[in-house]
Design a protein around this motif. Sequence first.
Motif, PDB file in Angstrom:
ATOM      1  N   VAL A   1      -3.250   0.187  -3.239  1.00 54.42           N
ATOM      2  CA  VAL A   1      -3.167  -0.785  -2.155  1.00 54.42           C
ATOM      3  C   VAL A   1      -2.356  -1.978  -2.645  1.00 54.42           C
ATOM      4  N   GLU A   2      -1.889  -2.774  -1.739  1.00 53.64           N
ATOM      5  CA  GLU A   2      -1.062  -3.932  -2.098  1.00 53.64           C
ATOM      6  C   GLU A   2      -1.814  -4.852  -3.060  1.00 53.64           C
TER       7      GLU A   2
ATOM      8  N   THR B   1       0.848  -1.184   0.000  1.00 50.74           N
ATOM      9  CA  THR B   1       0.000   0.000   0.000  1.00 50.74           C
ATOM     10  C   THR B   1       0.891   1.243   0.000  1.00 50.74           C
TER      11      THR B   1
END
Length: 258
Positions: free
Chosen positions: A60-61, A30
């Motif tokens: 975000v991841e 993130t």
Amino acid sequence: MSETAYKEGAFADEQSKDIPVKVHIISPSTLPEGYVFEAEVGAPGNKKTISVEVPEGGVVEGQVFLVPLPADFAVGEPQLNIPTGRWKDGLWDLTNAGIFHPSLWCACCCTQIGMGQVMQRMRLNWLGDIGYDASTKNTFKVVLALLVSYTVFSMSLEILEGSKSYYEIPAYIAPLKFIGGMLFTIWSVYALMRTRENVRAKYSIPEERCNGCEDLCCSVWCSCCVVAQIARHTGEYETYKGSCCSENGMAAHTPTIV
């Protein structure tokens, strides 16, 4: 991994001669808007590092986003010349590469095989989505396995049904045929729709009709035309030979797509 979100306005008004090829980046974590990090792009075994700036709103991841490929990327190395901002030719220009071209026959005679080759070429997974190398390196094999499995399943039911008289046919045959056919069709349409969407996003190709659902409509009503068009667009068959018997539909030693 979150589904890639593309905004048509991000490329619909650009001029094709000024549009760089874009690459998909999977966010490693993130990150806030404006953060710059190094990312590897390219085919496995031939990756190069580029600097990537996180777009507006942050990521975000695992989120997939697009960034322009630097103009000096892989200068002097063989590269496929793929148009940006527009399709290379029309959906109905099936014979532009020649009436005996492998891409045409794969698309028309076995659409899923042609789709699998395009997915492998673009390094997409079996659902037509962007993924890590581990999930995209065997896409063609996965697609082939799904096709073979469905074919065996369908033929087995047909043989069983044909070996019985009308009154002896098991009641479960019809539901199994219907469910199997529906699941295979839904996967085929969805995977092709996502493949077309990702190709359009990468090369900044705007929708021309049915705004918001062009990829779905084309995939439903003329899937073989869609597969053949994507293959021609990403193949540069004027320079490199196509192949029916390779995983990516191209002859050996053809440059890979970044």
